[in-house]
Design a protein around this motif. Structure first.
Motif, short mmCIF file in Angstrom:
data_model
loop_
_atom_site.label_atom_id
_atom_site.label_comp_id
_atom_site.label_asym_id
_atom_site.label_seq_id
_atom_site.Cartn_x
_atom_site.Cartn_y
_atom_site.Cartn_z
N ILE A 91 0.83 -1.20 0.00
CA ILE A 91 0.00 0.00 0.00
C ILE A 91 0.87 1.26 0.00
O ILE A 91 0.57 2.25 -0.68
N SER A 92 1.98 1.23 0.73
CA SER A 92 2.87 2.38 0.79
C SER A 92 3.55 2.62 -0.56
O SER A 92 3.80 3.77 -0.94
N VAL A 93 3.89 1.55 -1.28
CA VAL A 93 4.43 1.71 -2.63
C VAL A 93 3.43 2.46 -3.51
O VAL A 93 3.80 3.40 -4.23
N ILE A 94 2.17 2.07 -3.42
CA ILE A 94 1.13 2.76 -4.20
C ILE A 94 1.07 4.23 -3.79
O ILE A 94 0.97 5.12 -4.64
N LYS A 95 1.13 4.50 -2.50
CA LYS A 95 1.12 5.89 -2.02
C LYS A 95 2.30 6.66 -2.58
O LYS A 95 2.17 7.81 -3.01
N GLY A 96 3.49 6.03 -2.59
CA GLY A 96 4.67 6.69 -3.12
C GLY A 96 4.54 7.03 -4.60
O GLY A 96 4.98 8.10 -5.04
N ILE A 97 3.92 6.13 -5.35
CA ILE A 97 3.67 6.38 -6.77
C ILE A 97 2.68 7.52 -6.94
O ILE A 97 2.89 8.45 -7.75
N ILE A 98 1.61 7.47 -6.19
CA ILE A 98 0.55 8.50 -6.29
C ILE A 98 1.09 9.88 -5.92
O ILE A 98 0.74 10.88 -6.56
N ASP A 99 1.96 9.95 -4.94
CA ASP A 99 2.52 11.24 -4.52
C ASP A 99 3.42 11.85 -5.60
O ASP A 99 3.71 13.05 -5.55
N ASN A 100 3.85 11.03 -6.55
CA ASN A 100 4.72 11.52 -7.62
C ASN A 100 4.11 11.28 -9.00
O ASN A 100 4.81 11.29 -10.01
N TYR A 101 2.79 11.09 -9.02
CA TYR A 101 2.09 10.76 -10.26
C TYR A 101 1.84 12.03 -11.11
O TYR A 101 1.56 13.07 -10.54
N PRO A 102 1.99 11.95 -12.44
CA PRO A 102 2.35 10.75 -13.21
C PRO A 102 3.85 10.50 -13.20
O PRO A 102 4.66 11.43 -13.13
N THR A 103 4.21 9.23 -13.28
CA THR A 103 5.62 8.83 -13.31
C THR A 103 5.73 7.56 -14.14
O THR A 103 4.76 6.81 -14.27
N LYS A 104 6.90 7.31 -14.66
CA LYS A 104 7.10 6.12 -15.50
C LYS A 104 7.71 4.95 -14.73
O LYS A 104 7.66 3.82 -15.19
N SER A 105 8.27 5.26 -13.56
CA SER A 105 8.96 4.22 -12.80
C SER A 105 9.16 4.69 -11.37
O SER A 105 9.37 5.89 -11.13
N PRO A 106 9.13 3.79 -10.40
CA PRO A 106 9.44 4.20 -9.02
C PRO A 106 10.86 4.76 -8.91
O PRO A 106 11.12 5.61 -8.05
N LEU A 107 11.76 4.33 -9.79
CA LEU A 107 13.13 4.83 -9.72
C LEU A 107 13.27 6.27 -10.20
O LEU A 107 14.31 6.89 -10.00
N ASP A 108 12.21 6.81 -10.82
CA ASP A 108 12.24 8.22 -11.23
C ASP A 108 12.16 9.16 -10.03
O ASP A 108 12.44 10.35 -10.16
N THR A 109 11.78 8.62 -8.88
CA THR A 109 11.72 9.41 -7.65
C THR A 109 12.93 9.09 -6.80
O THR A 109 13.10 7.96 -6.32
#
Length: 236
Positions: A83-101
């Motif tokens: 769930i936290s991974v999803i939160k991390g993606i949403i906080d930086n959305y749109p993004t192409k990869s978790p590594l972009d953050t």
């Protein structure tokens, strides 16, 4: 009288904690069922309305779970990670990869179970360090296509063992491996390279670990290599 009051206070605290844990599991189950399909996450719809996700994380922060209560502990932290991974993606959305953050896994913190904690802390300190179980790698989903797929349900304490087995079997009989019988070679996800020590516990070779879960066994003399991890976002 003091003992009686203490007992009442303990029972109330225990009841509230158990109720919160149950609410977290049922809420996570509903959330994932709604937003996950075939291993892919509908980040766009979650981004439009983040209230359900934020409520789950609020509940998660108020939970107390002890390592001695193993199934509740493991199920909670697996779900909390995903769930936290999803939160991390949403906080930086749109993004192409978790590594972009920058610092996605080792710097960004989440308030969970009264702790301020990173994703790496959950995986390495609270799960891998406490329980010697390589199957964690098939249920902790990092937001990338290369991860084992996120399932559309929560990991529950009473079904956790079955779910861990099921996801490991699916991965090792699916896209996690590429077997070339002509060249007598098997390519595995880089997860097996990064965490080799987890897959070779108890004196097992990596292929012996794989064969514990494979329907079609891999000969021990096959050469094991690794294919590149796909860090593209696991979006619908």
């Amino acid at each position: 009288m003091k003992v009686y009051r203490f007992l009442i206070a303990f029972l109330i605290t225990f009841s509230v904690s158990a109720q919160d844990l149950n609410s977290f599991f049922t809420g996570t189950n509903s959330f994932l069922n709604k937003h996950v399909s075939k291993g892919k996450v509908d980040y766009a719809s979650i981004h439009k309305d983040q209230s359900e996700l934020d409520e789950l994380l609020k509940i998660a922060n108020g939970i107390t779970v002890k390592v001695t209560d193993a199934n509740n502990y493991k199920a909670f932290w697996i779900n909390a990670y995903n769930i936290s991974v999803i939160k991390g993606i949403i906080d930086n959305y749109p993004t192409k990869s978790p590594l972009d953050t920058a610092g996605f896994f080792d710097k960004t913190t989440y308030d969970l179970a009264g702790k301020e904690i990173t994703l790496n802390d959950i995986e390495h300190k609270l799960l891998r360090a406490k329980f010697k179980d390589a199957r964690f790698h098939f249920v902790l989903v990092c937001g990338a296509v290369g991860c084992p797929p996120l399932i559309g349900e929560a990991y529950m304490p009473n079904t956790l063992e079955t779910q861990l087995e099921s996801q490991t079997i699916k991965a090792l009989n699916g896209d996690f491996l590429k077997v070339n019988t002509k060249k007598k070679r098997v390519e595995a996800s880089e997860i097996m390279k990064w965490y080799k020590e987890d897959f070779t516990m108890d004196g097992l070779t990596e292929i012996e670990f794989i064969n514990k879960y494979r329907t079609e066994k891999i000969p021990e003399n096959y050469k094991l290599t690794y294919f590149a991890y796909n860090w593209n976002l696991n979006k619908q």
